[in-house]
Every structure is written in C-alpha cells, then in structure tokens.
Design a protein around this motif. Structure first.
Motif, PDB file in Angstrom:
ATOM      1  N   LYS A 112      -1.482  -0.421 -13.777  1.00  8.43           N
ATOM      2  CA  LYS A 112      -0.664  -1.460 -14.405  1.00  8.43           C
ATOM      3  C   LYS A 112      -1.126  -2.819 -13.893  1.00  8.43           C
ATOM      4  CE  LYS A 112       2.230   1.424 -16.426  1.00  8.43           C
ATOM      5  NZ  LYS A 112       2.181   1.603 -17.848  1.00  8.43           N
ATOM      6  N   ASP A 113      -0.581  -3.870 -14.463  1.00  5.86           N
ATOM      7  CA  ASP A 113      -0.889  -5.224 -14.032  1.00  5.86           C
ATOM      8  C   ASP A 113      -0.686  -5.365 -12.524  1.00  5.86           C
ATOM      9  OD1 ASP A 113      -1.510  -7.992 -14.456  1.00  5.86           O
ATOM     10  OD2 ASP A 113       0.639  -8.441 -14.340  1.00  5.86           O
ATOM     11  N   MET A 114      -1.689  -5.881 -11.839  1.00  6.92           N
ATOM     12  CA  MET A 114      -1.696  -6.149 -10.399  1.00  6.92           C
ATOM     13  C   MET A 114      -1.798  -4.895  -9.536  1.00  6.92           C
ATOM     14  SD  MET A 114      -1.769  -9.446  -9.795  1.00  6.92           S
ATOM     15  CE  MET A 114      -2.554 -10.096 -11.264  1.00  6.92           C
ATOM     16  N   THR A 115      -2.165  -3.751 -10.122  1.00  7.12           N
ATOM     17  CA  THR A 115      -2.427  -2.545  -9.332  1.00  7.12           C
ATOM     18  C   THR A 115      -3.726  -2.733  -8.555  1.00  7.12           C
ATOM     19  OG1 THR A 115      -1.253  -1.076 -10.833  1.00  7.12           O
ATOM     20  CG2 THR A 115      -2.983  -0.066  -9.503  1.00  7.12           C
ATOM     21  N   VAL A 116      -3.753  -2.221  -7.333  1.00  6.48           N
ATOM     22  CA  VAL A 116      -4.944  -2.257  -6.486  1.00  6.48           C
ATOM     23  C   VAL A 116      -5.516  -0.845  -6.450  1.00  6.48           C
ATOM     24  CG1 VAL A 116      -5.867  -2.848  -4.220  1.00  6.48           C
ATOM     25  CG2 VAL A 116      -3.864  -4.060  -5.106  1.00  6.48           C
ATOM     26  N   SER A 117      -6.838  -0.748  -6.611  1.00  4.61           N
ATOM     27  CA  SER A 117      -7.494   0.547  -6.740  1.00  4.61           C
ATOM     28  C   SER A 117      -8.857   0.510  -6.083  1.00  4.61           C
ATOM     29  CB  SER A 117      -7.620   0.869  -8.244  1.00  4.61           C
ATOM     30  OG  SER A 117      -8.024   2.186  -8.468  1.00  4.61           O
ATOM     31  N   MET A 118      -9.461   1.697  -5.960  1.00  7.87           N
ATOM     32  CA  MET A 118     -10.795   1.836  -5.374  1.00  7.87           C
ATOM     33  C   MET A 118     -11.870   1.720  -6.448  1.00  7.87           C
ATOM     34  SD  MET A 118     -10.502   2.534  -2.081  1.00  7.87           S
ATOM     35  CE  MET A 118     -12.238   2.814  -1.844  1.00  7.87           C
ATOM     36  N   ALA A 150      -5.847   4.538  -7.728  1.00  5.08           N
ATOM     37  CA  ALA A 150      -4.872   3.481  -7.466  1.00  5.08           C
ATOM     38  C   ALA A 150      -4.125   3.795  -6.175  1.00  5.08           C
ATOM     39  CB  ALA A 150      -3.898   3.371  -8.627  1.00  5.08           C
ATOM     40  N   PHE A 151      -3.835   2.761  -5.383  1.00  9.47           N
ATOM     41  CA  PHE A 151      -3.132   3.002  -4.125  1.00  9.47           C
ATOM     42  C   PHE A 151      -2.180   1.886  -3.726  1.00  9.47           C
ATOM     43  CE2 PHE A 151      -6.935   0.702  -2.971  1.00  9.47           C
ATOM     44  CZ  PHE A 151      -6.505  -0.190  -1.997  1.00  9.47           C
ATOM     45  N   GLY A 152      -2.080   0.836  -4.500  1.00  2.26           N
ATOM     46  CA  GLY A 152      -1.215  -0.267  -4.108  1.00  2.26           C
ATOM     47  C   GLY A 152      -0.915  -1.207  -5.250  1.00  2.26           C
ATOM     48  N   GLN A 153      -0.141  -2.231  -4.926  1.00  4.03           N
ATOM     49  CA  GLN A 153       0.307  -3.197  -5.923  1.00  4.03           C
ATOM     50  C   GLN A 153       0.406  -4.570  -5.270  1.00  4.03           C
ATOM     51  OE1 GLN A 153       1.006  -2.015  -9.051  1.00  4.03           O
ATOM     52  NE2 GLN A 153       1.456  -4.031  -9.856  1.00  4.03           N
ATOM     53  N   VAL A 154      -0.070  -5.605  -5.955  1.00  5.34           N
ATOM     54  CA  VAL A 154       0.145  -6.970  -5.480  1.00  5.34           C
ATOM     55  C   VAL A 154       1.629  -7.272  -5.700  1.00  5.34           C
ATOM     56  CG1 VAL A 154      -0.372  -9.424  -5.843  1.00  5.34           C
ATOM     57  CG2 VAL A 154      -2.214  -7.721  -5.966  1.00  5.34           C
ATOM     58  N   ALA A 162      -5.050   5.257   0.789  1.00  9.04           N
ATOM     59  CA  ALA A 162      -4.343   4.262   1.598  1.00  9.04           C
ATOM     60  C   ALA A 162      -4.891   4.247   3.026  1.00  9.04           C
ATOM     61  CB  ALA A 162      -2.849   4.549   1.600  1.00  9.04           C
ATOM     62  N   ALA A 163      -5.095   5.411   3.604  1.00  8.66           N
ATOM     63  CA  ALA A 163      -5.619   5.482   4.975  1.00  8.66           C
ATOM     64  C   ALA A 163      -7.002   4.849   5.062  1.00  8.66           C
ATOM     65  CB  ALA A 163      -5.658   6.935   5.455  1.00  8.66           C
ATOM     66  N   ASN A 164      -7.830   5.068   4.066  1.00 11.17           N
ATOM     67  CA  ASN A 164      -9.157   4.461   4.035  1.00 11.17           C
ATOM     68  C   ASN A 164      -9.044   2.935   4.013  1.00 11.17           C
ATOM     69  OD1 ASN A 164     -12.188   4.535   3.446  1.00 11.17           O
ATOM     70  ND2 ASN A 164     -11.411   3.448   1.653  1.00 11.17           N
ATOM     71  N   VAL A 223       0.863  -1.186   0.000  1.00 14.01           N
ATOM     72  CA  VAL A 223       0.000   0.000   0.000  1.00 14.01           C
ATOM     73  C   VAL A 223       0.902   1.240   0.000  1.00 14.01           C
ATOM     74  CG1 VAL A 223      -1.784   1.254   1.270  1.00 14.01           C
ATOM     75  CG2 VAL A 223      -1.805  -1.259   1.218  1.00 14.01           C
ATOM     76  N   ASP A 224       0.705   2.121  -0.970  1.00 11.44           N
ATOM     77  CA  ASP A 224       1.546   3.318  -1.101  1.00 11.44           C
ATOM     78  C   ASP A 224       0.887   4.495  -0.388  1.00 11.44           C
ATOM     79  OD1 ASP A 224       3.126   5.476  -1.889  1.00 11.44           O
ATOM     80  OD2 ASP A 224       3.568   4.559  -3.836  1.00 11.44           O
ATOM     81  N   ASP A 225       1.195   4.633   0.906  1.00  7.94           N
ATOM     82  CA  ASP A 225       0.561   5.697   1.686  1.00  7.94           C
ATOM     83  C   ASP A 225       1.233   7.051   1.463  1.00  7.94           C
ATOM     84  OD1 ASP A 225       2.860   4.952   3.134  1.00  7.94           O
ATOM     85  OD2 ASP A 225       1.942   5.461   5.044  1.00  7.94           O
ATOM     86  N   ALA A 226       2.375   7.091   0.781  1.00 12.96           N
ATOM     87  CA  ALA A 226       3.027   8.373   0.475  1.00 12.96           C
ATOM     88  C   ALA A 226       2.383   9.027  -0.748  1.00 12.96           C
ATOM     89  CB  ALA A 226       4.526   8.167   0.248  1.00 12.96           C
TER      90      ALA A 226
END
Length: 176
Positions: free
Chosen positions: A94-100, A137-141, A27-29, A18-21
C-alpha cells in the motif's frame, strides 16, 4: 508488535514502523542494518516514476529505492535472507509501505524501497517480477510522508532514468 525507526536525510526525516511480528525474518534483517549503523550513510539512489521507467515495462510502479547501495566493489555485509512473501506475512504494498528490493527469490539483503501509492503488482501473485513471488513488505512510513515525497520529487526525468545522478543522502538511521 512494531518497532519505530527514525531515518534522517538531507531533505528531512521520516519514521518507519517495522512489523517484526508479521515479517520476522525481513524485519530482523533490516534492524540488523540499523543497529549496526550500516544505513547511516545510505542513499536514495533509484526513484521510479510512471514516466521514467523503461517504456517496455508492462507493469509500471512508483517507488523510492534506498539502502546500503551495494556495488561490485561494495557488496552487502550480510548474506541474503529467505523471502517472506506478502501472502505469508499478510502485508501488502500500500501507499508508504516499506519493502525489500531483490532480483531472485532469496537475494534480498541490504536494499529497500518505499511505495508511492498502492502497488499491488509488487504483492505475491503480482506481475512486476516474472516469478510471481512479489516482494517482502515489512513496514510502513508512519511519520514524515512529506519527506518521502520530497525525495520522490527528486526523480530524474525521461524514460530509462530511474537511477539518480546525485542520490539523496541519509545521515542517520536509528531506532526511535
């Protein structure tokens, strides 16, 4: 900075960085849902493939959607958050990006998705959502891709069958 979250499902586990920066609000949510244990009974309930989405969709995508799984009888426990576009965050789908997941800007709360392959139509300026604001988008697998692909392989077939009859159950979601 990134924060690792381990997600355990009936088909195996995977880890999200999770990219909280870059995406602090989003990310906080997500981390609030994780820390409060609200994703321990999450479900992967919508699997979108090129073949099973509405044939009229001009901008096809492939994603695994999962989360708290709100319904009319089970609303999200926390209010929606402000929309952090990919333009603001500097992240892309991108591939494996995590998003809302969301409907309108500012409506995202408890539902998430993982991109299968690159999905530029989900970025700011993309055409999947008519407002052009894209998704947050906020993270990556970063580990367990094979588990995500097992979940993706559970997709229903036939046009208009994005929603699973038997969702894939999550059993535990926690900071790693």
């Amino acid at each position: 900075m990134t924060i690792s979250v381990l997600l355990e499902t009936a088909l195996g586990s995977f880890t999200i960085a999770v990219d909280d920066a870059k995406a602090p609000v989003t990310a906080a949510n997500f981390l609030r849902y994780v820390d409060d244990g609200l994703l321990n009974d999450a479900e992967a309930y919508r699997i979108v493939t090129y073949e099973n989405q509405n044939p009229q969709s001009l901008h096809k995508i492939e994603v695994v959607q999962w989360g708290y799984h709100t319904t009319d009888d089970r609303p999200a426990p926390y209010p929606p958050i402000a929309h952090e576009t990919t333009e603001m965050a500097g992240l892309s789908h991108k591939d494996m990006t995590v998003s809302m997941a969301r409907f309108a800007v500012g409506s995202a709360a408890s539902e998430f998705f993982i991109c299968i392959g690159d999905q530029p139509e989900l970025d700011f300026g993309g055409r999947r959502n008519p407002d052009g604001q894209g998704f947050a988008a906020f993270g990556q697998v970063v580990d367990g891709r094979e588990t995500v692909m097992k979940i993706f392989a559970e997709a229903e077939t036939g046009a208009g069958n994005e929603y699973k009859k038997q969702p894939v159950k999550f059993t535990r979601v926690r900071r790693a």
